[in-house]
Structure formats: C-alpha cells, structure tokens
Enzyme design. Structure first.
Site, mmCIF file in Angstrom:
data_model
loop_
_atom_site.group_PDB
_atom_site.id
_atom_site.type_symbol
_atom_site.label_atom_id
_atom_site.label_comp_id
_atom_site.label_asym_id
_atom_site.label_seq_id
_atom_site.Cartn_x
_atom_site.Cartn_y
_atom_site.Cartn_z
ATOM 1 C CB ILE A 273 -0.924 0.016 1.244
ATOM 2 C CG1 ILE A 273 -1.827 -1.219 1.258
ATOM 3 C CG2 ILE A 273 -1.747 1.302 1.284
ATOM 4 C CD1 ILE A 273 -2.652 -1.355 2.531
ATOM 5 C CG ASP A 274 2.826 2.622 -2.962
ATOM 6 O OD1 ASP A 274 3.540 2.049 -2.121
ATOM 7 O OD2 ASP A 274 2.849 2.376 -4.186
ATOM 8 C CB ALA A 275 -0.715 6.040 2.042
#
Length: 264
Positions: A138-140
C-alpha cells in the site's frame, strides 16, 4: 534474541537498479545483480524488488495507454543470484503472473495496484499459493486535511481510499503481510512516516513492513518502537553513503543490528 527483519527494498526500471525521491526522478544506480551479490555477502534478511515502471501507464503507439508488465528475464537473473528470501512486485495482474514468478524462484509476491483494482485477486492468490507468499503493498500520501489517501500506479493515481480500511480488507482477503510506504517520505532519508505506519500496524494482526524514508539505523528502531512495524524496509539507507549520496551498497552487520535492537 528476537529482532525485526531488516529488508533492502530495491527499485527496478528496465533492467537497471534505480532510486527515487517521492516516487519521482529515478536515479540510475547500476546493475541489480551486483547489488544482490553484495547483499548475499552481507547476509541480508530478505530482499524486495519493486518494478517502478510496470504499473505506470505510458503513452504507446497511437497514444494508447500501455504498461510494461513483468520483466521476467530480469527477475530470473536476480533470483538465480539471490541467496535469501526474495519478494517481487510490479505489474502483477493475475494468478498466472504469480505462478510464473514462483516458478523462477521468487518466494513472495507483492500486490499493489492490482490489489486495489481487483481485490479478489488477493483472495484467489492466497487460496492458490498460501497467505505466507502474498504481500499487500500500500502506497499512501497525506491529504491537505491531515488524513491519508491510497495511491496506485506508481504513486500517480489517487483512489480516495483510506490505507487503514484497505489494510483491514486485504488482511481479511488473506494477505500474509502488508508493506506500507509513504510516498512523501520515499528517498528523503528523514525517517519513516511513523503515524501512517502505526495506524496501519495497529489495525491488523498480520506483520506490517514499514517503508519510505529511513536514513539511519535509529530510523529503523523508531519504525519498530514508534511505528509498531514488524519489519523495516529501506532503499536509500542501503544504497547511498554520505551527504552527497555517493552510491555504495551496504547493510548493517549482525553486531550493529544487535546494538540497535538489543532491547527489542
């Protein structure tokens, strides 16, 4: 004595090793095979390779959007040299893709864009290969109001999704681990986004790997103590040396890791 895993996270562009800052401006570092050989000698815990081109849409013939896919020939070369557990991510869109990667010696596959666009793939992959071999990546980014938003396609596409909610869903679908990466912190060497890491780690019961921003061994310890991460991944920390960021592949010795995590 227990200590968290410390994992070099390396980026591929074509057949070259690169490093980014904020997921942008990739700097060529050299042949990934040379890096793998050094990490073998240093006895790194694991290696993660992420292909930064595979999920980014590009304008191809007649202006059509296309993606590069998995550079299986490069992955084969890496896998043949790698003497530690190897994770690959980037451009994976199907169970057949995952099967092909396992067939050339990859131990774990990281699903990022595909996990958002087709979360059923996570369930299907875990049913087929086991949760221990499937990582949700997950990239945020932090929104102006302070909340976080999940981005896909190499950090270029905002989804409106909350990373905590996504992490909970992907755990329920069977993912065995989660990599949480702060886009803003990537390559800065100023430390992890501890709030982001902690929010995700505290929301799930599976191991969470912190990624994005580590610039010192103290940052690794902070990711464990204050980010509640189960493992610590870093790129710049292991490929650069000094203020001018000279390219130097390195990894802490066992004694250095004991000194950092001796009280863990």
């Amino acid at each position: 004595m227990f200590r968290p895993r410390v994992i070099p996270c390396l980026l591929l562009k074509g057949d070259g090793l690169v490093k980014t800052i904020g997921f942008d401006n990739p700097r060529y570092l050299g042949d990934p095979i040379n890096a793998v050989r050094i990490f073998n000698e240093k006895e790194a815990d694991e290696l993660i390779f992420l292909n930064i081109e595979a999920s980014r849409p590009r304008r191809g013939l007649f202006g059509r959007l296309s993606r590069t896919g998995i550079p299986l020939d490069v992955v084969v070369r890496i896998s043949r040299e790698c003497m530690m557990p190897l994770t690959y991510g980037g451009g994976v869109r199907s169970v057949d893709d995952i099967r092909a990667l396992f067939g050339v010696g990859v131990e774990k596959v990281a699903l990022n864009t595909a996990a958002v666009e087709n979360p059923g793939l996570v369930t299907e992959a875990c049913d087929a290969f086991g949760s221990q071999s499937i990582i949700a990546s997950i990239d945020a980014r932090r929104r102006p109001g302070g909340e976080y938003e999940v981005f896909t396609h190499g950090g270029t596409n905002g989804t409106g999704m909350d990373p905590v909610s996504l992490a909970v869903e992907l755990e329920a679908r069977g993912a065995g681990e989660i990599i949480i990466t702060s886009v803003e912190h990537d390559g800065t060497m100023q430390g992890y986004d501890l709030e982001l890491t902690r929010r995700v780690a505290d929301s799930v019961g599976i191991p969470v790997i912190a990624c994005g921003g580590a610039g010192s061994l103290a940052d690794l310890r902070a990711g464990y103590d204050d980010g509640n991460a189960s493992a610590l991944a870093a790129g710049s920390l292991f490929v650069y040396h000094g203020r001018k960021r000279a390219v130097l592949i390195s990894y802490p010795s066992r004694s250095e890791l004991r000194a950092v995590f001796g009280g863990a």
